[in-house]
Design a protein around this motif. Structure first.
Motif, PDB file in Angstrom:
ATOM      1  N   LYS A  81       0.841  -1.192   0.000  1.00 25.76           N
ATOM      2  CA  LYS A  81       0.000   0.000   0.000  1.00 25.76           C
ATOM      3  C   LYS A  81       0.878   1.244   0.000  1.00 25.76           C
ATOM      4  CE  LYS A  81      -3.638  -2.403   2.575  1.00 25.76           C
ATOM      5  NZ  LYS A  81      -4.463  -2.423   3.808  1.00 25.76           N
ATOM      6  N   CYS A  82       0.304   2.339  -0.505  1.00 26.09           N
ATOM      7  CA  CYS A  82       1.086   3.581  -0.591  1.00 26.09           C
ATOM      8  C   CYS A  82       0.144   4.781  -0.625  1.00 26.09           C
ATOM      9  CB  CYS A  82       1.960   3.573  -1.845  1.00 26.09           C
ATOM     10  SG  CYS A  82       1.032   3.426  -3.385  1.00 26.09           S
ATOM     11  N   ASN A  83       0.699   5.936  -0.198  1.00 27.77           N
ATOM     12  CA  ASN A  83       0.012   7.217  -0.334  1.00 27.77           C
ATOM     13  C   ASN A  83       0.660   8.080  -1.403  1.00 27.77           C
ATOM     14  OD1 ASN A  83      -1.974   6.825   1.741  1.00 27.77           O
ATOM     15  ND2 ASN A  83      -0.344   7.122   3.263  1.00 27.77           N
ATOM     16  N   SER A  84       1.937   7.826  -1.648  1.00 27.95           N
ATOM     17  CA  SER A  84       2.667   8.537  -2.702  1.00 27.95           C
ATOM     18  C   SER A  84       3.711   7.582  -3.281  1.00 27.95           C
ATOM     19  CB  SER A  84       3.342   9.793  -2.142  1.00 27.95           C
ATOM     20  OG  SER A  84       4.338   9.441  -1.188  1.00 27.95           O
ATOM     21  N   SER A  85       4.322   8.000  -4.381  1.00 23.53           N
ATOM     22  CA  SER A  85       5.313   7.143  -5.044  1.00 23.53           C
ATOM     23  C   SER A  85       6.535   6.896  -4.159  1.00 23.53           C
ATOM     24  CB  SER A  85       5.750   7.760  -6.366  1.00 23.53           C
ATOM     25  OG  SER A  85       4.653   7.823  -7.264  1.00 23.53           O
TER      26      SER A  85
END
Length: 409
Positions: free
Chosen positions: A119-123
């Motif tokens: 999972k991620c919020n930004s690269s």
């Protein structure tokens, strides 16, 4: 220095001969006979009867195993036959019966979002996943977000869409009624003896009808999977979820001094992955395989299968023994030699434990020198050793009976 050297040379050129002393003691005599009886019982009961030390043993068993599975089961509203759930299909001594399949259809080479915990919020959040071996492809470092979601997934370059193995899939519980046919032939090369795992008198109709049971039908080569799992204290419900490894051991213990028809196999069953059954990581048994296809325009795609399976390992062990003169003589010599241990034990008791130990030592050990012999002969100059009257020397052994005589030379 000279006296020490002289004593050393004198002690080196000495000769020890056995002196027999008859000790009339009930306690020592009983101990001596008990020890001898125990040694004889050990060699007769354990060495010769139980361990069969009179035989030559062949442990280099040569074996060939062929297996065949039968049965039908349902999985995701589809009927499954042997070609669907058995892998590999060659019928070798190691094979798998699939109990659950996670199928990912129509995978093409490309880029897509990863599943699982990537999972991620930004690269920047994806940088920590570079080189991960737990992903389904190569991490590109891009965070993919849907318009209506605040949290995204890292992008991978792989076969897309990525596999999702966290879905709930029904299991093939019919596996308990599947049957395994095992055909095993063995050879003991030392004795050139070959055997098969079911009697040659068994007809084909009897083989088709029989099912293995350790007491009522121990030589039937057909095993019901549910019964095999019960012999290992496992249930189909526990193994079909995550898979497992089951060992089927065929043991040959053949006494070739008896009828060759008594050389028959004995089966035993065990769960081989029992040490890992309670682990959270690498629990059970699973593997992946793919089926490849081609579109009309020449683009390759595949269907990925993640299979949870029960893996069966058919293991063959055995020994064969036959009478041989050489090991028999070796163990007989060892037995007769070991009986002398009773004398050693009794000597230890007599020399150290009994009240008359000093007197026994004086009787058992006596030093005689040339000077003592010459002094004894000087006191009785007319004494000599001669043959007893009326006795002759033995021409067979060279032994003669000697007695002291006072007659002059």
């Amino acid at each position: 220095m000279g006296s020490w050297l002289g004593n050393t040379v004198t002690n080196f050129f000495t000769y020890e001969t056995t002196k027999s002393v008859v000790v009339k003691s009930w306690s020592v005599g009983i101990i001596n006979r008990i020890v001898q009886l125990l040694i004889i019982t050990y060699f007769v009961g354990w060495v010769f009867i139980h361990e069969k030390a009179y035989q030559s043993i062949d442990t280099g068993i040569e074996s060939s195993v062929m297996t065949k599975v039968k049965g039908f089961g349902y999985h995701q509203d589809r009927i499954m036959d042997v070609a669907d759930y058995v892998y590999p299909p060659q019928g070798a001594g190691v094979f798998c019966i699939m109990t659950k399949l996670i199928i990912t259809e129509k995978q093409f080479q490309g880029k897509c979002e990863e599943t699982g915990n990537f999972k991620c919020n930004s690269s920047k959040d994806c940088d920590k996943y570079f080189g991960s071996i737990l992903s389904n492809g190569v991490i590109t470092g891009i965070c993919l977000k849907s318009d209506n979601k605040t949290e995204g997934r890292c992008e991978i370059e792989a076969w897309c869409p990525a596999e999702n193995d966290r879905v709930t899939i029904d299991r093939i519980l019919d596996v308990r009624n599947f049957t395994i046919f095992i055909k095993n032939s063995i050879r003991f090369p030392l004795f050139n003896v070959t055997r098969g795992n079911f009697p040659s008198t068994m007809t084909s109709s009897e083989i088709r009808r029989c099912k293995y049971h350790p007491e009522t039908n121990p030589y039937c080569p057909i095993f019901r999977v549910g019964d095999v799992l019960n012999y290992t204290d496992q249930t189909p419900e526990s193994l079909t979820q995550n898979g497992g490894e089951i060992g089927i051991n065929i043991q040959w213990q053949c006494n070739l001094d008896l009828d060759i028809e008594l050389c028959v196999p004995k089966y035993s069953f065990t769960r081989l992955d029992a040490p890992f059954a309670k682990n959270r990581i690498s629990k059970g048994y699973n593997f992946r395989f793919a089926k490849y296809f081609m579109t009309e325009n020449g683009t390759e795609f595949r269907t990925l299968h993640k299979a949870y399976a029960i893996r069966f390992d058919v293991m063959v062990t055995g020994t064969a023994g036959k009478f041989d003169t050489v090991p028999t003589l070796i163990n007989l010599v060892a037995a007769f030699t070991s009986i002398g241990l009773g004398t050693v034990l009794c000597d230890i008791i007599l020399l150290n434990c009994l009240k008359g130990a000093k007197q026994y030592k004086a009787k058992k050990f006596e030093e005689v020198s040339d000077a003592q012999i010459e002094a004894s002969m000087a006191q009785s100059p007319g004494s000599q050793l001669s043959l007893k009257p009326g006795l002759k020397s033995s021409y067979d052994s060279g032994a003669v009976s000697l007695a002291a005589s006072d007659q002059p030379m």
